[in-house]
Motif scaffolding. Structure first.
Motif, mmCIF file in Angstrom:
data_model
loop_
_atom_site.group_PDB
_atom_site.id
_atom_site.type_symbol
_atom_site.label_atom_id
_atom_site.label_comp_id
_atom_site.label_asym_id
_atom_site.label_seq_id
_atom_site.Cartn_x
_atom_site.Cartn_y
_atom_site.Cartn_z
ATOM 1 N N ALA A 173 -3.499 -17.763 0.992
ATOM 2 C CA ALA A 173 -3.715 -17.228 2.342
ATOM 3 C C ALA A 173 -3.175 -18.176 3.395
ATOM 4 N N GLU A 174 -3.396 -19.484 3.193
ATOM 5 C CA GLU A 174 -2.893 -20.480 4.135
ATOM 6 C C GLU A 174 -1.377 -20.446 4.190
ATOM 7 N N ALA A 175 -0.727 -20.359 3.036
ATOM 8 C CA ALA A 175 0.733 -20.321 3.003
ATOM 9 C C ALA A 175 1.269 -19.066 3.685
ATOM 10 N N LEU A 176 0.612 -17.940 3.449
ATOM 11 C CA LEU A 176 1.063 -16.690 4.061
ATOM 12 C C LEU A 176 0.894 -16.703 5.572
ATOM 13 N N SER A 177 -0.148 -17.377 6.031
ATOM 14 C CA SER A 177 -0.409 -17.391 7.475
ATOM 15 C C SER A 177 0.639 -18.181 8.244
ATOM 16 N N ARG A 178 1.339 -19.080 7.565
ATOM 17 C CA ARG A 178 2.325 -19.916 8.257
ATOM 18 C C ARG A 178 3.715 -19.278 8.291
ATOM 19 N N THR A 179 3.900 -18.070 7.766
ATOM 20 C CA THR A 179 5.215 -17.399 7.778
ATOM 21 C C THR A 179 5.029 -15.910 8.003
ATOM 22 N N ARG A 180 6.076 -15.274 8.438
ATOM 23 C CA ARG A 180 6.024 -13.810 8.577
ATOM 24 C C ARG A 180 6.100 -13.205 7.175
ATOM 25 N N SER A 181 5.016 -12.577 6.773
ATOM 26 C CA SER A 181 4.908 -12.158 5.383
ATOM 27 C C SER A 181 4.416 -10.714 5.285
ATOM 28 N N VAL A 182 4.753 -10.120 4.117
ATOM 29 C CA VAL A 182 4.331 -8.755 3.803
ATOM 30 C C VAL A 182 3.786 -8.768 2.390
ATOM 31 N N LEU A 183 2.629 -8.151 2.208
ATOM 32 C CA LEU A 183 2.032 -8.036 0.885
ATOM 33 C C LEU A 183 2.103 -6.589 0.396
ATOM 34 N N ALA A 184 2.091 -6.443 -0.930
ATOM 35 C CA ALA A 184 2.222 -5.123 -1.542
ATOM 36 C C ALA A 184 0.867 -4.443 -1.647
ATOM 37 N N ALA A 185 0.890 -3.146 -1.324
ATOM 38 C CA ALA A 185 -0.226 -2.252 -1.621
ATOM 39 C C ALA A 185 0.337 -1.134 -2.489
ATOM 40 N N ALA A 186 -0.522 -0.508 -3.257
ATOM 41 C CA ALA A 186 -0.060 0.559 -4.157
ATOM 42 C C ALA A 186 -0.896 1.798 -3.950
ATOM 43 N N GLY A 187 -0.222 2.948 -3.935
ATOM 44 C CA GLY A 187 -0.922 4.215 -3.801
ATOM 45 C C GLY A 187 -1.063 4.901 -5.134
ATOM 46 N N LEU A 188 -2.217 5.481 -5.368
ATOM 47 C CA LEU A 188 -2.434 6.297 -6.561
ATOM 48 C C LEU A 188 -2.191 7.753 -6.176
ATOM 49 N N PHE A 189 -1.119 8.343 -6.743
ATOM 50 C CA PHE A 189 -0.709 9.700 -6.393
ATOM 51 C C PHE A 189 -1.192 10.685 -7.434
ATOM 52 N N GLU A 190 -1.377 11.918 -6.986
ATOM 53 C CA GLU A 190 -1.472 12.999 -7.944
ATOM 54 C C GLU A 190 -0.102 13.190 -8.585
ATOM 55 N N ARG A 191 -0.088 13.645 -9.805
ATOM 56 C CA ARG A 191 1.180 13.755 -10.533
ATOM 57 C C ARG A 191 2.158 14.681 -9.829
ATOM 58 N N ASN A 192 1.688 15.854 -9.396
ATOM 59 C CA ASN A 192 2.597 16.786 -8.745
ATOM 60 C C ASN A 192 3.059 16.259 -7.400
ATOM 61 N N ALA A 193 2.210 15.448 -6.725
ATOM 62 C CA ALA A 193 2.627 14.889 -5.443
ATOM 63 C C ALA A 193 3.730 13.866 -5.640
ATOM 64 N N GLN A 194 3.610 13.078 -6.719
ATOM 65 C CA GLN A 194 4.641 12.081 -6.985
ATOM 66 C C GLN A 194 5.972 12.758 -7.283
ATOM 67 N N GLN A 195 5.936 13.845 -8.070
ATOM 68 C CA GLN A 195 7.173 14.549 -8.360
ATOM 69 C C GLN A 195 7.735 15.205 -7.119
ATOM 70 N N ALA A 196 6.878 15.720 -6.261
ATOM 71 C CA ALA A 196 7.360 16.307 -5.023
ATOM 72 C C ALA A 196 8.017 15.259 -4.154
ATOM 73 N N SER A 197 7.447 14.076 -4.165
ATOM 74 C CA SER A 197 8.060 12.995 -3.405
ATOM 75 C C SER A 197 9.429 12.677 -3.926
ATOM 76 N N ALA A 198 9.579 12.704 -5.247
ATOM 77 C CA ALA A 198 10.893 12.430 -5.827
ATOM 78 C C ALA A 198 11.900 13.478 -5.409
ATOM 79 N N SER A 199 11.453 14.710 -5.260
ATOM 80 C CA SER A 199 12.361 15.763 -4.840
ATOM 81 C C SER A 199 12.595 15.756 -3.344
ATOM 82 N N ALA A 200 11.733 15.124 -2.606
ATOM 83 C CA ALA A 200 11.884 15.016 -1.149
ATOM 84 C C ALA A 200 12.006 16.368 -0.498
#
Length: 634
Positions: free
Chosen positions: A115-142
């Motif tokens: 946390a200390e190291a991240l606070s001293r630089t402009r940083s981005v951390l990963a978050a992950a979404g849990l999708f419904e299966r059909n929603a994920q496929q719809a996203s792939a089709s855009a």
């Protein structure tokens, strides 16, 4: 004529409706079949274009096999992660983005150090979404409306000490049915909030500018990037693993990296370790680390060089899905020969070529949609037309065979090649033969109609065979007689000799035919033949609804009258001296009988007389008794 045009127009309209239905599915992003067909065609375009250099502003700091081997643990301890972030931060990058999920707490000292190291630089951390299966496929089709963002059931967020000091971005990647990453959802909906993607957050933090959402694009700073419906970013891979500049984390830990290595860079930290599980197949590499996929998306947002697949492109796809099947059906209707199929191939190849050319410019036109819209209707219509053509061909063949029975084969062939044959009368020299059964009129009064008809059929068949055998044509059958021409459709120096040979053949065949008849019938009938050679007028006679080809002129009249001469002289054949001389000494066929002449003979209805020859078969002579006969030089 109406039916001829109506069927193609109806077929073209149905083909257009089929294409419109597929275009609607494409617009809605609801066709897995289209995605499966499009995937290999997109990969082929990537391979045809080949690898491209990645932009300089993005660098991957890879937690690779060397790093894990050096540290001795995987995942890396958070103290080690803190060391990496601190080392990179001192090199003045634009932003440090960690493609690593910190959803579970670790040792407190490690969490605090990170946390200390991240606070001293402009940083981005990963978050992950849990999708419904059909929603994920719809996203792939855009295939969503712009305000209908991909929903997630739940977000996996970093632990509190870390989330409070860094920006957050969703690292989810949308893949097609074959598992290849095609899109990055730039925005997702979680409950009542909208969460940006990991790449968009990294670029936004790096440029210190918030994204601006527009219709069909996202702008960060001075760079606008085209997006598909639902604000999804189409990925345009640069090449195989390592195409995006990559530095091993082990070099940072060993102090082997130059101080300027990450200056003004967006540094994406992620795992490339073998067996890490975060890898995807791409056209260039069967195993591309997920961190490089995200780095590719970051580069697109920085440079605006991603694939353009927006509403305008989908409108072009939909228009082609309607126009191409209509065009192919009309081309098939217009010409189903070599040129028609060649034009279809050219049109299809032109569209495929256009999709390849557009792809090199970063425009993703659908190759599968227009082809899937065009090929089935073209195949169905083509097969239906072939089936109908076969039926038409069978009917025309039957008609042709039927019509050929009303015209000699040589004339039928000439008329098929030249429908205007003898529309204008032609004068030419020809040989003419007339043959007639004597006594048949009286016999027909006694015989039943069926027997009369069968007798005539047998006689006519005999005459036709002899005419064809000697390359003449039976121009007409007149009850119990026939006229045979030698010189149509084209004259030949052999016409006279062939006519003489035909006279002899007709005598012999007719006598044999009569010998096979019942004695009561054979005793009542005979035959006579007249033949002449000279100028005729060949033409078509008849009205507008029916015409037949025949010959007229003095030569025809004389040949007809010579039958009377043959009958009055008890001869089988009466032929003119003109025919005898035109046949020449080489025509020796008369040696099979007796020829005598010449005799000046008056022709009924004609002034003056002409020299003629008389010919009899051996069988005929047996019925005449003895007498002096002058032999022909034949």
């Amino acid at each position: 004529m109406r039916r001829r045009f109506a069927i193609p127009l109806i077929a073209a309209a149905l083909a257009g409706l089929w294409g419109a239905g597929l275009a609607h599915l494409h617009w809605q992003g609801g066709s897995v079949l289209l995605d499966r067909l499009e995937a290999p065609l997109v990969d082929l375009r990537f391979l045809t274009e080949g690898p491209r250099p990645a932009p300089d502003g993005v660098t991957i700091l890879a937690i690779d096999d060397q790093t894990v081997q050096q540290v001795g643990a995987y995942p890396l301890p958070r103290t080690t992660m803190a060391q990496l972030v601190s080392s990179v931060g001192r090199m003045q990058p634009r932003a440090v983005a960690l493609d690593i999920l910190f959803v579970d707490p670790g040792p407190s000292e490690g969490d605090l150090a990170l946390a200390e190291a991240l606070s001293r630089t402009r940083s981005v951390l990963a978050a992950a979404g849990l999708f419904e299966r059909n929603a994920q496929q719809a996203s792939a089709s855009a295939g969503h409306a712009p305000d209908d963002l991909t929903p997630v059931q739940r977000l996996l967020l970093p632990i509190a000490p870390l989330a409070g000091v860094s920006a957050l971005g969703v690292v989810n990647i949308a893949t097609d049915p074959s598992g290849v990453p095609r899109h990055i959802p730039l925005l997702v909906r979680s409950g009542g909030q909208i969460v940006p993607s990991f790449p968009m957050r990294a670029v936004s933090v790096a440029l210190k500018r918030n994204p601006v959402l527009r219709d069909g694009e996202v702008a960060i700073g001075d760079v606008a990037t085209s997006t598909d419906d639902g604000y999804t970013l189409a990925l345009r891979f640069y090449g195989p693993t390592g195409t995006v500049r990559t530095v091993s984390a082990s070099q940072i830990l060993n102090g082997q990296v130059d101080e300027d290595a990450f200056r003004e860079q967006i540094v994406v930290i992620g795992a490339t370790v073998t067996g890490g599980g975060d890898a995807f197949p791409t056209p260039f590499d069967p195993v591309l680390p997920g961190v490089e996929v995200l780095a590719t998306a970051v580069a697109h947002l920085m440079e605006g060089d991603g694939l353009v697949r927006d509403t305008r492109v989908r409108l072009v796809d939909g228009a082609m899905a309607i126009l191409l099947p209509v065009l192919l059906v009309l081309l098939l209707a217009w010409h189903r020969g070599v040129w028609g199929f060649a034009l279809i191939a050219v049109v299809t190849a032109a569209w495929i070529g256009l999709t390849f050319a557009a792809f090199t410019r970063g425009i993703w036109l659908s190759a599968s949609l227009p082809l899937l819209a065009a090929v089935p209707p073209a195949l169905v219509f083509g097969a239906a037309e072939l089936w109908l053509d076969r039926g038409r061909a069978d009917r025309l063949s039957l008609q042709s065979r039927t019509l050929r029975r009303f015209q000699p084969p040589s004339l039928a062939k000439r008329l098929a090649e030249d429908p205007a044959f003898l529309m204008t009368p032609v004068r030419q020299r020809a040989a003419v033969i007339f043959i007639d059964l004597s006594g048949f009129t009286g016999l027909s009064e006694l015989l039943p109609l069926d027997e009369t008809r069968e007798m005539l059929r047998g006689f006519h068949a005999l005459v036709d065979r002899e005419a064809v055998r000697h390359q003449g044509i039976a121009a007409s059958f007149m009850g119990d007689g026939a006229m045979i021409l030698f010189g149509l459709p084209d004259s030949s120096p052999e016409d006279a000799c062939r006519a003489v040979e035909a006279c002899v053949g007709l005598c012999l065949r007719t006598q044999a035919w009569m010998a096979d008849l019942p004695d009561a019938i054979a005793a009542r009938i005979g035959f006579k033949i007249g033949a002449h050679y000279g100028e005729i007028i060949a033409s078509r006679l008849g009205g507008d609804s029916h015409q037949h080809i025949t010959a007229i002129g003095d030569t025809v009249n004389v040949a007809s009258r010579l039958m009377e001469v043959a009958a009055s002289r008890d001869a089988d054949v009466a032929l003119s001296d003109d025919l005898h001389r035109a046949a020449g000494d080489a025509c020796s066929i008369f040696q099979s009988g007796f020829l005598e002449g010449t005799f000046p003979t008056a022709i009924r209805g004609r002034s003056g007389s002409i020299p003629i020859w008389l010919w009899r078969t051996n069988r005929s002579l047996m019925h005449l008794g003895s007498g002096e006969r002058r032999r022909s030089p034949f």
